[in-house]
Structure formats: C-alpha cells, structure tokens
Scaffold this active site. Structure first.
Site, PDB file in Angstrom:
ATOM      1  N   GLU A 195     -11.632   1.420  18.028  1.00  0.00           N
ATOM      2  CA  GLU A 195     -12.802   1.450  17.133  1.00  0.00           C
ATOM      3  C   GLU A 195     -13.949   0.602  17.675  1.00  0.00           C
ATOM      4  O   GLU A 195     -13.699  -0.469  18.235  1.00  0.00           O
ATOM      5  CB  GLU A 195     -12.399   0.915  15.750  1.00  0.00           C
ATOM      6  CG  GLU A 195     -11.392   1.777  15.047  1.00  0.00           C
ATOM      7  CD  GLU A 195     -10.980   1.209  13.684  1.00  0.00           C
ATOM      8  OE1 GLU A 195     -11.604   0.226  13.217  1.00  0.00           O
ATOM      9  OE2 GLU A 195     -10.038   1.744  13.092  1.00  0.00           O
ATOM     10  N   HIS A 212     -13.268   3.793   9.086  1.00  0.00           N
ATOM     11  CA  HIS A 212     -12.480   2.648   8.618  1.00  0.00           C
ATOM     12  C   HIS A 212     -13.033   2.126   7.289  1.00  0.00           C
ATOM     13  O   HIS A 212     -13.459   0.976   7.177  1.00  0.00           O
ATOM     14  CB  HIS A 212     -12.460   1.537   9.665  1.00  0.00           C
ATOM     15  CG  HIS A 212     -11.288   0.608   9.510  1.00  0.00           C
ATOM     16  ND1 HIS A 212     -10.734  -0.068  10.564  1.00  0.00           N
ATOM     17  CD2 HIS A 212     -10.572   0.226   8.412  1.00  0.00           C
ATOM     18  CE1 HIS A 212      -9.732  -0.821  10.133  1.00  0.00           C
ATOM     19  NE2 HIS A 212      -9.613  -0.653   8.825  1.00  0.00           N
ATOM     20  N   ILE A 224       0.836  -1.205   0.000  1.00  0.00           N
ATOM     21  CA  ILE A 224       0.000   0.000   0.000  1.00  0.00           C
ATOM     22  C   ILE A 224       0.866   1.248   0.000  1.00  0.00           C
ATOM     23  O   ILE A 224       0.592   2.211  -0.729  1.00  0.00           O
ATOM     24  CB  ILE A 224      -0.960  -0.017   1.198  1.00  0.00           C
ATOM     25  CG1 ILE A 224      -1.991  -1.137   1.027  1.00  0.00           C
ATOM     26  CG2 ILE A 224      -1.661   1.329   1.359  1.00  0.00           C
ATOM     27  CD1 ILE A 224      -2.872  -1.373   2.236  1.00  0.00           C
ATOM     28  N   ARG A 240      -3.517   1.237  11.088  1.00  0.00           N
ATOM     29  CA  ARG A 240      -4.230   0.786  12.271  1.00  0.00           C
ATOM     30  C   ARG A 240      -4.162   1.891  13.319  1.00  0.00           C
ATOM     31  O   ARG A 240      -3.136   2.555  13.475  1.00  0.00           O
ATOM     32  CB  ARG A 240      -3.618  -0.497  12.839  1.00  0.00           C
ATOM     33  CG  ARG A 240      -3.989  -1.748  12.055  1.00  0.00           C
ATOM     34  CD  ARG A 240      -5.461  -2.082  12.239  1.00  0.00           C
ATOM     35  NE  ARG A 240      -5.831  -3.370  11.651  1.00  0.00           N
ATOM     36  CZ  ARG A 240      -6.371  -3.510  10.455  1.00  0.00           C
ATOM     37  NH1 ARG A 240      -6.574  -2.434   9.698  1.00  0.00           N
ATOM     38  NH2 ARG A 240      -6.705  -4.708  10.000  1.00  0.00           N
TER      39      ARG A 240
END
Length: 329
Positions: A276, A294, A170, A247
């Site tokens: 979360e 998210h 990524i 994260r």
C-alpha cells in the site's frame, strides 16, 4: 541576642512533564488533543527527522503512531528513554515487536471500537464482488445497458458457505453478520475456540475447498505472511471469492493476480494490499475485483472512538504508568 536566619529547606524541582513524539500525521481530533496531555513534537514535520532524533531523541517517553505508519527498529533505537508506544488502529505488524520486546516497552492499540465497521465493510465487499454491484454501476455509467443490454446474472450470497481465516474480535462479528444471511460458517485458526458455535477447520486448504467465500480477518505477522497462497486460491476454486479486510501481506498478491487471470478464482474484494498504497495494474483493470483504499474503520463514529482510545491510553500512561489496551507481548 543574635538572630540567626535558617536556610529554608531545599525544595525539589517540579518533575518535568514526559514528552510525546508524534511519528506522523494523525486525524485532526487526535492531533489537536495530544498537546493537552503533554509537550508534543511531530517527527514528520521536522526538516531533517534523522538529525532531530539524534539531537532530541532522548526527550521522549511516549511515541504516538498509527497501525500503518508503525515504528521500525531504527526509530525505536533513536528514542533511548521511550517507555510506551500508543498506536491508532488494531494492527501492529508495522511496529517492530522484536525491538519492543528487547527494550521492554509497552504498546497499545485500539481494539474492539472498530469491530463493527470492519465487519460491515467485509460483508459489503462480499456482497459487492459476488453480486457485481460496482461492475454493474460501471456498466450503467458507460452506457452499456443501452448499448449491449443488462449484465449477466451473478451469484447468490445468502445460504452459501463462508470460511473465515481468523476468528478474533473482528472475525466473530463478521460471523454473526453472516448468520443473518443463513450462511454455513467454518473458520481456520492455529487452535480451536470451543466456546464458539462455529466449526473449526485445522487445515486452511480444506477450509478453502469447502467454502464458497473466504474472508481474511487475521492479524498481519511473519507467521501469516502469504498464508493465502497459490494453493489456497486454487482450492477456493473458479467459483470461489476472496475478501481481505486484514492485511495485504496475508495474501500472496502475485498468486492472486494469476488466479484471477487464469480463471482459477471468480473474484476478490480487497480493502488492503501488499504494498500500500501501490495496487497492481492487473487488479485495477479487472472487472472481477472490488478495490478500496484501506477504509475498514473509516467512519466518523469509529475513527472518533479510536482517537479517544489513543488519548485515553496516553493519559493513563502519563498519569499511572499503565496502558488501558496493552498488546500482550
């Protein structure tokens, strides 16, 4: 002449299909297709999941879960015949990898198919928070444009210095996106990747001091817990911006709140949070922060590709005893 009847040879009973345990809710496309691969039970649908595992835990060879739902040690221990865990998502920090290694289990995730969408979102968050797009939208909707005039000038995005914490699949796609904005790019990882064209910075503090924008794109793990500390945020400075699409645990959330409140950081774009779905009230009320629930991979195309990859992993395990995208343990 006496006729005798020979006993027919013993026929082995057909092997029972290996059963699949679905840990919790899954996208409809994935949940609907799993039963075509083998018998499925849904743990979260059971009135008493603990009692169900005590009675039936030994039935299952495959566990299907998500990157956020994961699989803790207690669940793994309750499945004595478990052989493989297939997870929807690229992150696997919610899976107890110590328990996995102790049992010699196989684990798969869904890499690569979500790289583009997460990278797109990272750049979108960066542009939004730096240029104040969401804040300006709220300004117009409140009627403040008529009442108090336009918003104040924001900061330019193009041509700035971008730091990347993480340079995996990524991170590399984000870096390629950023080259289109004529950004100077450096990155911090445990070791340099000499085949890449961007400069490696051994010190995260030094990277934060150098860059205008810091994007977090590294895995969540005990090693990266609170890696973006108060010191890193201070080094990023009052003109610096933080974007996190990795994260929430990688960033010290209380330190982030303090940095924003004390003027030590210009703003933050966050798709992930430490606890979360709980988000600190200080971040919710801040005009310096863009908050997303998210949704880095949440496009129809990417979610479909992720679901298909989970199905392919389960299918390959049931048919051949292997996973297509195993996580290196």
């Amino acid at each position: 002449m006496t006729l005798t009847h020979e006993t027919p040879p013993h026929r082995a009973e057909a092997a029972q299909p290996q059963k699949i345990l679905q840990a919790g809710p899954l996208p409809p496309g994935l949940a609907g297709q799993l039963p075509t691969l083998g018998p499925v039970e849904i743990l979260s649908d059971m009135p008493d999941p603990e009692a169900f595992l005590q009675e039936r835990g030994g039935d299952f060879a495959v566990l299907v879960t998500t990157g956020t739902g994961g699989a803790g040690r207690s669940l793994i221990d309750a499945l004595p015949n478990l052989k493989a865990i297939c997870s929807l998502g690229v992150g696997y920090d919610a899976i107890d990898m110590e328990a996995v290694r102790a049992r010699g289990l196989m684990v798969s995730n869904t890499p690569d198919v979500l790289n583009d969408c997460v990278a797109d979102l990272a750049m979108g968050l960066l542009i939004d928070v730096v240029r104040g797009l969401s804040a300006s939208d709220r300004h117009v909707r409140r009627g403040d444009w008529n009442r108090v005039g336009p918003t104040r000038p924001s900061t330019r995005v193009s041509g700035k210095r971008l730091g990347l914490l993480g340079m995996g699949r990524i991170g590399q796609v984000i870096a390629r996106r950023a080259t289109g904005f004529d950004m100077d790019i450096r990155y911090h990882t445990r070791s340099a990747k000499p085949h890449l064209p961007w400069q490696h910075e051994p010190s995260l503090i030094a990277l934060a001091q150098w860059c205008d924008f810091l994007i977090v794109a590294c895995p969540g793990s005990p090693e990266t817990f609170h890696l973006v500390s108060a010191d890193v945020l201070k080094a990023l400075g009052p003109q610096g911006y933080l974007v996190n699409v990795a994260r929430g645990t990688v960033v010290d959330e209380r330190a982030l709140v303090a940095a924003l409140q004390n003027g030590e950081l210009a703003g933050a774009g966050l798709d992930v949070f430490e606890h979360e779905p709980e988000v600190p009230a200080e971040l919710i009320v801040s005009e310096q922060v863009v908050l997303l629930p998210h949704v880095g991979s949440a496009t129809r195309e990417t979610r479909a590709a992720m679901c298909n990859l989970v199905l392919d992993n389960v299918r390959a395990f049931l048919a051949e005893g292997r996973l297509l995208t195993p996580i290196g343990l």
